[in-house]
Write an enzyme that holds these catalytic residues in place. Structure first.
Site, PDB file in Angstrom:
ATOM      1  N   CYS A  78     -31.829  33.263  46.377  1.00 19.89           N
ATOM      2  CA  CYS A  78     -31.778  34.146  47.556  1.00 19.89           C
ATOM      3  C   CYS A  78     -32.372  35.532  47.259  1.00 19.89           C
ATOM      4  O   CYS A  78     -33.575  35.662  47.146  1.00 19.89           O
ATOM      5  CB  CYS A  78     -30.353  34.204  48.100  1.00 19.89           C
ATOM      6  N   HIS A 170     -27.714  28.935  47.971  1.00 19.87           N
ATOM      7  CA  HIS A 170     -26.786  29.390  46.925  1.00 19.87           C
ATOM      8  C   HIS A 170     -26.033  28.236  46.257  1.00 19.87           C
ATOM      9  O   HIS A 170     -24.862  27.989  46.585  1.00 19.87           O
ATOM     10  CB  HIS A 170     -25.743  30.332  47.543  1.00 19.87           C
ATOM     11  N   GLU A 172     -24.589  28.248  43.568  1.00 18.74           N
ATOM     12  CA  GLU A 172     -23.425  28.793  42.851  1.00 18.74           C
ATOM     13  C   GLU A 172     -22.190  28.871  43.745  1.00 18.74           C
ATOM     14  O   GLU A 172     -21.095  29.115  43.272  1.00 18.74           O
ATOM     15  CB  GLU A 172     -23.758  30.175  42.252  1.00 18.74           C
TER      16      GLU A 172
HETATM   17  N1  GLN Z   1     -30.684  39.408  52.733  1.00 15.79           N
HETATM   18  C1  GLN Z   1     -30.629  39.750  51.339  1.00 15.79           C
HETATM   19  C2  GLN Z   1     -31.839  40.551  50.913  1.00 15.79           C
HETATM   20  O1  GLN Z   1     -32.827  40.599  51.590  1.00 15.79           O
HETATM   21  C3  GLN Z   1     -30.520  38.495  50.502  1.00 15.79           C
HETATM   22  C4  GLN Z   1     -29.254  37.770  50.852  1.00 15.79           C
HETATM   23  C5  GLN Z   1     -28.639  36.980  49.735  1.00 15.79           C
HETATM   24  O2  GLN Z   1     -28.997  37.080  48.589  1.00 15.79           O
HETATM   25  N2  GLN Z   1     -27.644  36.212  50.092  1.00 15.79           N
HETATM   26  O3  GLN Z   1     -31.768  41.196  49.904  1.00 15.79           O
END
Ligand code: GLN
Length: 196
Positions: A78, A170, A172
């Protein structure tokens, strides 16, 4: 040794997953923490904060050097995926490692579907993986050296390269260790190649 970038975000959840798998990990906060680490996990969180702190603490520079030298595998989840991307649409100056030839758009699933869960078919996995997306980026371009292992509604959500993995979801936050296990394999391979 697997390192987990621990400057912000859900590094504890990654740590816990590896712990359950019996894989030792180390929290990486400073450049020196990368010594002896063959794979670095970059957690979810806030990519602006992670990028800023990783630069300030010298982890960015050392991770780039080690990746280019071929002694460090990388896995971004992410926000971590955003940190690895060469291009972040609309944020040209956001601090990042930027070593993977790909583009991402932050928070691109829109307000209505900011967070969602789905059962993903992943190449090489014998049954679907329950994937949790939280304000995930969309991967808008996949360049040289990266392969798509899973997509959601036409957008890639899991990429793999020779020494890198990218997931916009995710793993994790689930009880399923399969994606973590894939990374352990990748990190071990890099080291043995170097040693052999
Ligand atoms: N929206 C976050 C970003 O742009 C990432 C979200 C996440 O890691 N769950 O940094």
């Amino acid at each position: 040794m697997i390192g987990i970038l621990a400057v912000q975000g859900d590094f504890r959840e990654h740590e816990l997953m590896f712990q359950k798998m019996g894989v030792p990990t180390r929290r990486v906060r400073r450049a020196g923490d990368l010594a002896g680490v063959s794979g670095l996990v970059i957690p979810g969180g806030e990519s602006t904060t992670i990028g800023k702190l990783a630069r300030e603490y010298g982890v960015e520079e050392e991770a780039r050097r080690r990746y280019q030298e071929g002694t460090l595998a990388l896995w971004g989840t992410c926000a971590g995926a955003i940190w690895l991307a060469r291009e972040i649409e609309g944020y040209p100056d956001q601090p990042r490692l930027g070593v993977l030839d790909m583009s991402v758009a932050r928070n691109a699933y829109g307000r209505q579907v900011e967070s969602f869960e789905t059962d993903l078919e992943i190449e090489g996995f014998d049954r679907p993986f329950h994937a949790i997306f939280i304000r995930a980026p969309v991967i808008t371009r996949v360049g040289e050296g990266l392969r798509v292992l899973a997509s959601y509604r036409g957008d890639p959500v899991f990429l793999a390269g020779e020494r890198a993995m990218v997931t916009t979801f995710h793993p994790e936050l689930t009880d399923d260790p399969r994606v973590h296990a894939s990374f352990v394999k990748l990190a071990e391979k890099g080291v043995s190649l170097k040693a052999g």
